[in-house]
Write a protein that holds these residues in place. Structure first.
Motif, PDB file in Angstrom:
ATOM      1  N   THR A 142     -70.754  28.827 -55.305  1.00 53.77           N
ATOM      2  CA  THR A 142     -71.765  29.233 -54.323  1.00 53.77           C
ATOM      3  C   THR A 142     -71.697  28.310 -53.107  1.00 53.77           C
ATOM      4  N   VAL A 143     -71.944  28.886 -51.931  1.00 57.28           N
ATOM      5  CA  VAL A 143     -71.881  28.134 -50.678  1.00 57.28           C
ATOM      6  C   VAL A 143     -73.226  28.266 -49.958  1.00 57.28           C
ATOM      7  N   PRO A 144     -73.844  27.152 -49.561  1.00 57.17           N
ATOM      8  CA  PRO A 144     -75.151  27.206 -48.892  1.00 57.17           C
ATOM      9  C   PRO A 144     -75.025  27.624 -47.426  1.00 57.17           C
ATOM     10  N   ASN A 203     -72.236  28.172 -38.758  1.00 53.65           N
ATOM     11  CA  ASN A 203     -72.873  28.191 -37.458  1.00 53.65           C
ATOM     12  C   ASN A 203     -72.712  29.599 -36.864  1.00 53.65           C
ATOM     13  N   PRO A 204     -73.795  30.343 -36.655  1.00 48.65           N
ATOM     14  CA  PRO A 204     -75.161  30.037 -37.084  1.00 48.65           C
ATOM     15  C   PRO A 204     -75.305  30.224 -38.599  1.00 48.65           C
ATOM     16  N   PRO A 205     -76.269  29.544 -39.225  1.00 49.29           N
ATOM     17  CA  PRO A 205     -76.437  29.692 -40.671  1.00 49.29           C
ATOM     18  C   PRO A 205     -77.008  31.066 -41.020  1.00 49.29           C
ATOM     19  N   PRO A 206     -76.456  31.742 -42.021  1.00 50.48           N
ATOM     20  CA  PRO A 206     -77.049  33.007 -42.469  1.00 50.48           C
ATOM     21  C   PRO A 206     -78.354  32.729 -43.206  1.00 50.48           C
ATOM     22  N   LYS A 207     -79.089  33.760 -43.525  1.00 46.34           N
ATOM     23  CA  LYS A 207     -80.379  33.601 -44.197  1.00 46.34           C
ATOM     24  C   LYS A 207     -80.235  33.563 -45.714  1.00 46.34           C
ATOM     25  N   VAL A 208     -79.013  33.738 -46.208  1.00 46.52           N
ATOM     26  CA  VAL A 208     -78.789  33.802 -47.656  1.00 46.52           C
ATOM     27  C   VAL A 208     -77.600  32.919 -48.043  1.00 46.52           C
ATOM     28  N   ASP A 209     -77.484  32.631 -49.329  1.00 45.30           N
ATOM     29  CA  ASP A 209     -76.316  31.918 -49.847  1.00 45.30           C
ATOM     30  C   ASP A 209     -75.101  32.833 -49.835  1.00 45.30           C
ATOM     31  N   SER A 210     -73.938  32.222 -49.866  1.00 46.45           N
ATOM     32  CA  SER A 210     -72.684  32.955 -49.978  1.00 46.45           C
ATOM     33  C   SER A 210     -72.040  32.637 -51.323  1.00 46.45           C
ATOM     34  N   GLY A 211     -71.147  33.502 -51.750  1.00 51.34           N
ATOM     35  CA  GLY A 211     -70.444  33.282 -53.005  1.00 51.34           C
ATOM     36  C   GLY A 211     -68.961  33.525 -52.831  1.00 51.34           C
ATOM     37  N   GLY A 216     -71.220  40.499 -37.413  1.00 51.64           N
ATOM     38  CA  GLY A 216     -71.560  39.767 -38.630  1.00 51.64           C
ATOM     39  C   GLY A 216     -70.921  38.387 -38.689  1.00 51.64           C
ATOM     40  N   GLN A 217     -70.749  37.748 -37.537  1.00 48.10           N
ATOM     41  CA  GLN A 217     -70.039  36.468 -37.495  1.00 48.10           C
ATOM     42  C   GLN A 217     -70.934  35.285 -37.848  1.00 48.10           C
ATOM     43  N   HIS A 218     -70.470  34.489 -38.787  1.00 47.82           N
ATOM     44  CA  HIS A 218     -71.062  33.193 -39.114  1.00 47.82           C
ATOM     45  C   HIS A 218     -69.868  32.255 -39.296  1.00 47.82           C
ATOM     46  N   PHE A 219     -69.637  31.382 -38.330  1.00 45.78           N
ATOM     47  CA  PHE A 219     -68.434  30.567 -38.339  1.00 45.78           C
ATOM     48  C   PHE A 219     -68.572  29.392 -39.311  1.00 45.78           C
ATOM     49  N   LEU A 220     -67.592  29.269 -40.187  1.00 47.44           N
ATOM     50  CA  LEU A 220     -67.554  28.164 -41.138  1.00 47.44           C
ATOM     51  C   LEU A 220     -67.278  26.868 -40.385  1.00 47.44           C
ATOM     52  N   THR A 248     -65.106  27.377 -26.825  1.00 49.61           N
ATOM     53  CA  THR A 248     -65.797  27.736 -28.056  1.00 49.61           C
ATOM     54  C   THR A 248     -66.103  29.228 -28.028  1.00 49.61           C
ATOM     55  N   VAL A 249     -66.414  29.759 -29.173  1.00 52.44           N
ATOM     56  CA  VAL A 249     -66.711  31.186 -29.294  1.00 52.44           C
ATOM     57  C   VAL A 249     -68.146  31.344 -29.777  1.00 52.44           C
ATOM     58  N   ARG A 250     -68.888  32.184 -29.112  1.00 54.95           N
ATOM     59  CA  ARG A 250     -70.266  32.453 -29.528  1.00 54.95           C
ATOM     60  C   ARG A 250     -70.262  33.530 -30.603  1.00 54.95           C
ATOM     61  N   ALA A 251     -70.922  33.254 -31.722  1.00 55.40           N
ATOM     62  CA  ALA A 251     -70.983  34.219 -32.825  1.00 55.40           C
ATOM     63  C   ALA A 251     -71.694  35.491 -32.379  1.00 55.40           C
ATOM     64  N   LYS A 252     -71.131  36.619 -32.714  1.00 57.78           N
ATOM     65  CA  LYS A 252     -71.682  37.920 -32.319  1.00 57.78           C
ATOM     66  C   LYS A 252     -72.341  38.582 -33.521  1.00 57.78           C
TER      67      LYS A 252
END
Length: 267
Positions: free
Chosen positions: A175-177, A182-190, A10-14, A2-6
Motif C-alpha cells: 500500500t502507498v499513502p 503531488n498533488p496527493p490523492p484523497k485515497v491510498d494507492s495499492g 487523473g494525474q498525481h505525480f509520484l 515542471t508540469v502541472r498535474a491535470k
C-alpha cells in the motif's frame, strides 16, 4: 521546467524515490524484450526502469509531460544508440494502441503509476492482448487494486476479479499513502502484480464466459438461477446446486464450469 498535474487526466505525480524504486522492482527478473511504462508523468519511475536490460518505451498522453520527459532524459533520448534502440518516448493514448502490431508481435511487460480514471480499462486492455502481455505491475487506487486481486467470498470480488484471474495470477504487493504524490490523492494507492498463467486459454467459449460473468455480477445479490435467466436455462439445469449460489461465491474455476454447463444445456 515542471508540469502541472491535470485533473481531467487523473494525474498525481509520484515524488518519492523509494516508492518509485520499489514499483520498478515489482517486475520479475524474467528477461523481457520490451517494457512499456504507461503515464510516466515527470519520469520518477522511468529513471529506475532504464537500469533494466530491455527496450524501455514510455507512453504519455499529456503533451506537457512529453516535452518534460524529452528534456529530462535528453541524453538518453538524443544520444540513443539507434542500433540498440533501447529507449523511446511516445505521445499517445495507450487505450487506442494495438499491442500486437505496436511491438511487432513481441512480448511486452507493462508497468506504471496508472491514472485512476482509466486504470480498470488498462487491465481489460491487458486481458484483451494477454497473448503479448506476460506481466503487468504498478500502482492503482487501493480499492481497485484490492478488487482485482480479491478472491471469491468477498463483497468486492466482481467482474474484474474473475476476468483478470482467469488469465493472470494476481498478487497485492503493498500500500502507498497519498503523501508520496503531488498533488496527493484523497485515497491510498495499492501496488499489484499480474503474471500470465502458463496456460492462459479457456476450456470454454471465451465470449460466452465473459457474458456469463458480466451477467451474473450485474445482479450480484440474486441467485444465479435468477440473474442468468436471460440464458433461457432448462428446468433441469436450474436444479443444479450451483444455480442456488450468488456470483461472489464462485471461484474462477467454478465460473468456467458454470459456462460449460450453460453451453451444453439442452432445453
Amino acid at each position: 521546467m515542471t508540469v502541472r498535474a491535470k485533473k481531467h487526466l487523473g494525474q498525481h505525480f509520484l515524488k518519492d524515490e523509494d516508492t518509485a524504486k520499489n514499483i520498478a522492482n515489482t517486475l520479475t527478473e524474467v528477461s523481457y524484450d520490451n517494457i512499456l511504462e504507461i503515464g510516466p508523468g515527470m519520469g520518477m519511475l522511468t529513471k529506475y526502469l532504464l537500469d533494466k536490460k530491455a527496450k524501455i518505451t514510455v507512453m504519455e498522453i499529456d503533451r506537457d509531460s512529453v516535452a518534460f520527459l524529452k528534456e529530462e532524459f535528453r541524453n538518453e533520448y538524443i544520444n540513443l544508440d539507434t542500433s540498440a534502440n533501447n529507449f523511446e518516448i511516445i505521445e499517445g493514448d495507450f487505450l487506442k494502441q494495438d499491442l500486437s502490431t505496436f511491438f511487432n508481435n513481441r512480448q511486452v511487460a507493462i508497468i506504471g503509476n496508472y491514472p485512476y480514471n482509466i486504470s480498470s480499462q488498462i487491465i481489460f486492455k491487458a486481458i484483451e492482448y494477454r497473448e503479448f502481455v506476460p506481466e503487468l505491475s504498478g500502482m492503482f487506487q487501493k480499492e481497485v487494486a484490492k478488487r482485482i486481486a480479491e478472491k471469491e467470498g468477498s463483497k468486492v470480488y466482481g467482474i474484474i476479479s474473475v476476468l483478470t484471474q482467469a488469465f493472470f495470477d494476481v498478487e497485492y504487493l503493498f500500500t502507498v499513502p497519498p503523501t508520496v504524490f503531488n498533488p496527493p490523492p484523497k485515497v491510498d494507492s495499492g501496488v499489484i502484480r499480474l503474471i500470465r498463467k502458463k496456460d492462459f486459454s479457456l476450456s470454454v467459449d471465451e465470449k460466452l464466459f465473459f457474458r456469463v460473468v458480466k451477467t451474473a455480477f450485474n445482479q450480484r445479490r440474486k441467485m444465479l438461477r435468477s440473474s442468468l435467466k436471460s440464458f433461457n436455462l432448462s428446468d433441469t439445469l436450474k436444479e443444479d446446486t450451483i444455480f442456488a449460489m450468488r456470483p461472489e461465491q464462485l471461484s474462477v474455476n467454478e465460473f468456467i464450469k458454470l459456462t460449460h454447463k450453460i453451453a451444453t444445456d439442452v432445453i
